[in-house]
Scaffold this active site. Structure first.
Site, PDB file in Angstrom:
ATOM      1  N   GLU A   1      53.036  21.030 -13.299  1.00  0.00           N
ATOM      2  CA  GLU A   1      53.817  19.292 -13.319  1.00  0.00           C
ATOM      3  C   GLU A   1      55.258  19.729 -13.333  1.00  0.00           C
ATOM      4  O   GLU A   1      56.293  19.253 -14.101  1.00  0.00           O
ATOM      5  CB  GLU A   1      53.320  18.927 -14.612  1.00  0.00           C
ATOM      6  CG  GLU A   1      52.020  18.390 -14.804  1.00  0.00           C
ATOM      7  CD  GLU A   1      51.609  17.708 -16.028  1.00  0.00           C
ATOM      8  OE1 GLU A   1      52.212  17.644 -16.896  1.00  0.00           O
ATOM      9  OE2 GLU A   1      50.550  16.727 -15.781  1.00  0.00           O
TER      10      GLU A   1
ATOM     11  N   GLU B   1      43.722  18.473 -13.059  1.00  0.00           N
ATOM     12  CA  GLU B   1      43.890  17.869 -14.613  1.00  0.00           C
ATOM     13  C   GLU B   1      43.338  16.583 -14.383  1.00  0.00           C
ATOM     14  O   GLU B   1      44.085  15.644 -13.407  1.00  0.00           O
ATOM     15  CB  GLU B   1      45.093  17.929 -15.085  1.00  0.00           C
ATOM     16  CG  GLU B   1      45.670  19.393 -15.694  1.00  0.00           C
ATOM     17  CD  GLU B   1      46.776  19.291 -16.192  1.00  0.00           C
ATOM     18  OE1 GLU B   1      47.246  18.300 -17.124  1.00  0.00           O
ATOM     19  OE2 GLU B   1      47.619  20.258 -16.373  1.00  0.00           O
TER      20      GLU B   1
HETATM   21  C1  BG6 Z   1      49.524  17.585 -18.617  1.00  0.00           C
HETATM   22  C2  BG6 Z   1      49.702  19.245 -18.905  1.00  0.00           C
HETATM   23  O1  BG6 Z   1      50.809  17.184 -18.742  1.00  0.00           O
HETATM   24  O2  BG6 Z   1      48.716  16.833 -19.383  1.00  0.00           O
HETATM   25  C3  BG6 Z   1      48.838  19.461 -20.152  1.00  0.00           C
HETATM   26  O3  BG6 Z   1      49.795  19.847 -17.554  1.00  0.00           O
HETATM   27  C4  BG6 Z   1      48.622  18.555 -21.080  1.00  0.00           C
HETATM   28  O4  BG6 Z   1      49.491  20.893 -20.393  1.00  0.00           O
HETATM   29  C5  BG6 Z   1      48.172  17.287 -20.379  1.00  0.00           C
HETATM   30  O5  BG6 Z   1      47.931  19.008 -22.279  1.00  0.00           O
HETATM   31  C6  BG6 Z   1      47.658  16.398 -21.458  1.00  0.00           C
HETATM   32  O6  BG6 Z   1      48.734  15.729 -22.154  1.00  0.00           O
HETATM   33  P1  BG6 Z   1      48.300  15.704 -23.496  1.00  0.00           P
HETATM   34  O7  BG6 Z   1      49.820  15.636 -24.199  1.00  0.00           O
HETATM   35  O8  BG6 Z   1      47.498  14.935 -24.093  1.00  0.00           O
HETATM   36  O9  BG6 Z   1      48.081  17.338 -23.872  1.00  0.00           O
END
Ligand code: BG6
Length: 497
Positions: free
Chosen positions: A208, A393
């Protein structure tokens, strides 16, 4: 037209060391910027604990506020650990001591791929400064992890940089603000590409890259546009050189970039909103444009000017970036949001944020649930780059309630994945997108990057740990575990409950 997902489609799950691994003091690991970040909540922002040159201890915001006076960490300050504060990344959910058990569970689910990140300061405690020897214990730990993956025919997908900078580099070179960090990063890359040549085929350079800012994420004392975008330029150069190294060491390996690309819609057909949305989106696409195409796009100069940043390039930087584009674009997709001209522009974990979309439901943390947005994003990116994409993700963070046997009936999660996979399938079969794989975020419950909470859970596997770090760390399969296992076994054909 393809009828379904390709045979070698990489189904799996994703994690990151600073949220999953723990063992922060073990095996010779050095400290990282993530070690100084306190826990928080949706209402209480996470903080960084620092010590000034004169010994004064204080807390600063983890997420920069936009006011340089408040955001800047004074020169000579360093992160420190207060024994009375809980830092979620220190032990996280302790993959360090549970990797065999966790990988066995991933194997049982039928994972073809497991995304994890390397804790850079575990490989080089000082980040790989000139003359520093790598930490054999750290290298051995990841080697054991990758060998464990091989037992279950799981391909590791390894992120080289995910939200943590070795503290030494932050203190001595201003993290990614200093060009020295490029060389240190490349020493680490060379070490791991060589050592894991026969174990790892898929790499991601920087997680990211578009959301990174400030000390926590880039090791920089300042969080203003000038330093932020200069540091990003250093990352582009480092990424391109890492691509080159990777291909030289293992010509069969594939190495990609990673951008948070949750999508943006214009609020309505008012031309200012439609063009505004396109231009706002460029704030994220500039990163994939540089790394996938190999050059700064035509709108870059204006964008930097508007943000008050001037990039200082060294002779040869443009040529390095041009000669070494990424093999694939990996991205996170969580939600969609809405752009209009009065929007307060900001970013969060998961990417750009705009206003809420009244046509879609939201998670408990206010993230819009928009499966069609995933097909939209896949089409947008494939139309733009015509190179393989990888969804590394996706998922929904929720409060999961265990029954008296510890079981979680997470039908809402199954529904979320079902709808997203159905749209992803349309992108592959109807739109012809070349998609390498799908690794939902936090396939096993882990610490939230945004809030530091445990109760924002994403996993197919429940981990007994609360927001203050209490719990047995026991792993329990949720209902979605068996469902995802079936999805993988049928290569995405059977999405039924
Ligand atoms: C992404 C990241 O931004 O989103 C992760 O690469 C992160 O590290 C994921 O955990 C989800 O965001 P959050 O804040 O719900 O953990």
């Amino acid at each position: 037209m393809k009828k379904t997902f390709p045979e070698n489609f990489l189904w799996g799950g994703a994690t990151a060391a600073n949220q999953y691994e723990g063992g922060y003091k073990e095996g010779g690991r050095g400290l990282a910027t993530s070690d100084f970040i306190t826990n928080g909540s949706a209402e209480r922002p996470r903080k960084i604990t620092i010590q000034l040159k004169d010994g004064t201890k204080k807390m600063v915001n983890r997420r920069p506020t936009g006011n340089p006076k408040v955001d800047t960490i004074p020169e000579g300050a360093s992160g420190y650990i207060d024994e009375n504060i809980y830092y979620p990344s220190h032990n996280a959910v302790d993959f360090y001591h549970h990797y065999e058990e966790d990988i066995a569970l991933f194997g049982e689910m039928g994972f073809k791929c497991f995304r994890l990140s390397l804790s850079w300061s575990r490989i080089f405690p000082k980040g790989g400064i000139d003359g520093e020897e790598p930490n054999e214990e750290g290298l051995k730990f990841y080697e054991d992890v990758f060998k464990e993956c091989k037992k279950y025919n799981i391909e590791p997908l390894v992120t080289l940089y995910h939200f943590e900078t070795p503290a030494y580099l932050a203190e001595h070179f201003n993290g990614w603000g200093g060009r020295e960090t490029i060389d240190c990063f490349l020493r680490m890359c060379k070490e791991v590409f060589t050592r894991y040549k026969d174990l790892v085929k898929y790499w991601i350079t920087i997680n990211e890259i578009n959301v990174l800012n400030g000390y926590a994420f880039m090791g920089t004392r300042e969080a203003d546009s000038e330093v932020r975008y200069q540091a990003k330029h250093h990352m582009f150069v480092a990424s391109a050189l890492a691509n080159k190294l990777c291909h030289e060491i293992n010509p069969d390996a594939k190495i990609g970039c990673m951008v948070a690309l949750s999508c943006i819609y214009p609020k309505d057909c008012k031309p200012e909103n439609v063009f505004g949305a396109l231009d706002y989106r460029r704030g994220a696409l500039i990163y994939s444009d540089v790394m996938m195409r190999g050059y700064y796009p035509s709108y870059a100069d204006r964008l930097f000017e508007e943000m008050g940043a001037t990039i200082k390039k060294q002779p040869g930087d443009d040529e390095i970036i041009k000669a070494n584009p990424s093999d694939f674009l990996s991205f996170s997709y969580y939600r969609s949001s809405v752009y209009h001209t009065e929007i307060v522009q900001n970013t969060d974990t998961g990417g750009q944020m705009g206003d809420a979309n009244p046509f879609v439901e939201k998670t408990e943390w206010g993230w819009a649930i928009d499966p069609i947005g995933l097909r939209y994003t896949l089409s947008e990116l494939y139309d733009r780059y015509q190179k393989p994409l990888f969804i590394v993700e996706n998922g929904m963070g929720t409060i999961d309630k265990q029954d008296k046997n510890g079981y979680v009936e997470d039908d809402y999660r199954i529904q979320y994945f079902r709808d997203h996979i159905a749209e992803m399938k349309k992108a592959v079969t109807l739109d012809g997108v070349d998609l390498m794989g799908y690794t939902p975020w936090g396939c096993i419950d882990l610490v939230s990057a945004g809030t530091g909470e445990m109760k924002k859970r994403y996993g197919f596997i429940y981990v007994d740990l609360d927001d203050e770090g209490n719990g047995t760390l026991k792993r329990t399969k949720k209902k979605s575990f068996d469902w995802f296992k079936k999805v993988i076994a049928t290569n995405g054909e059977d999405l039924s409950l």
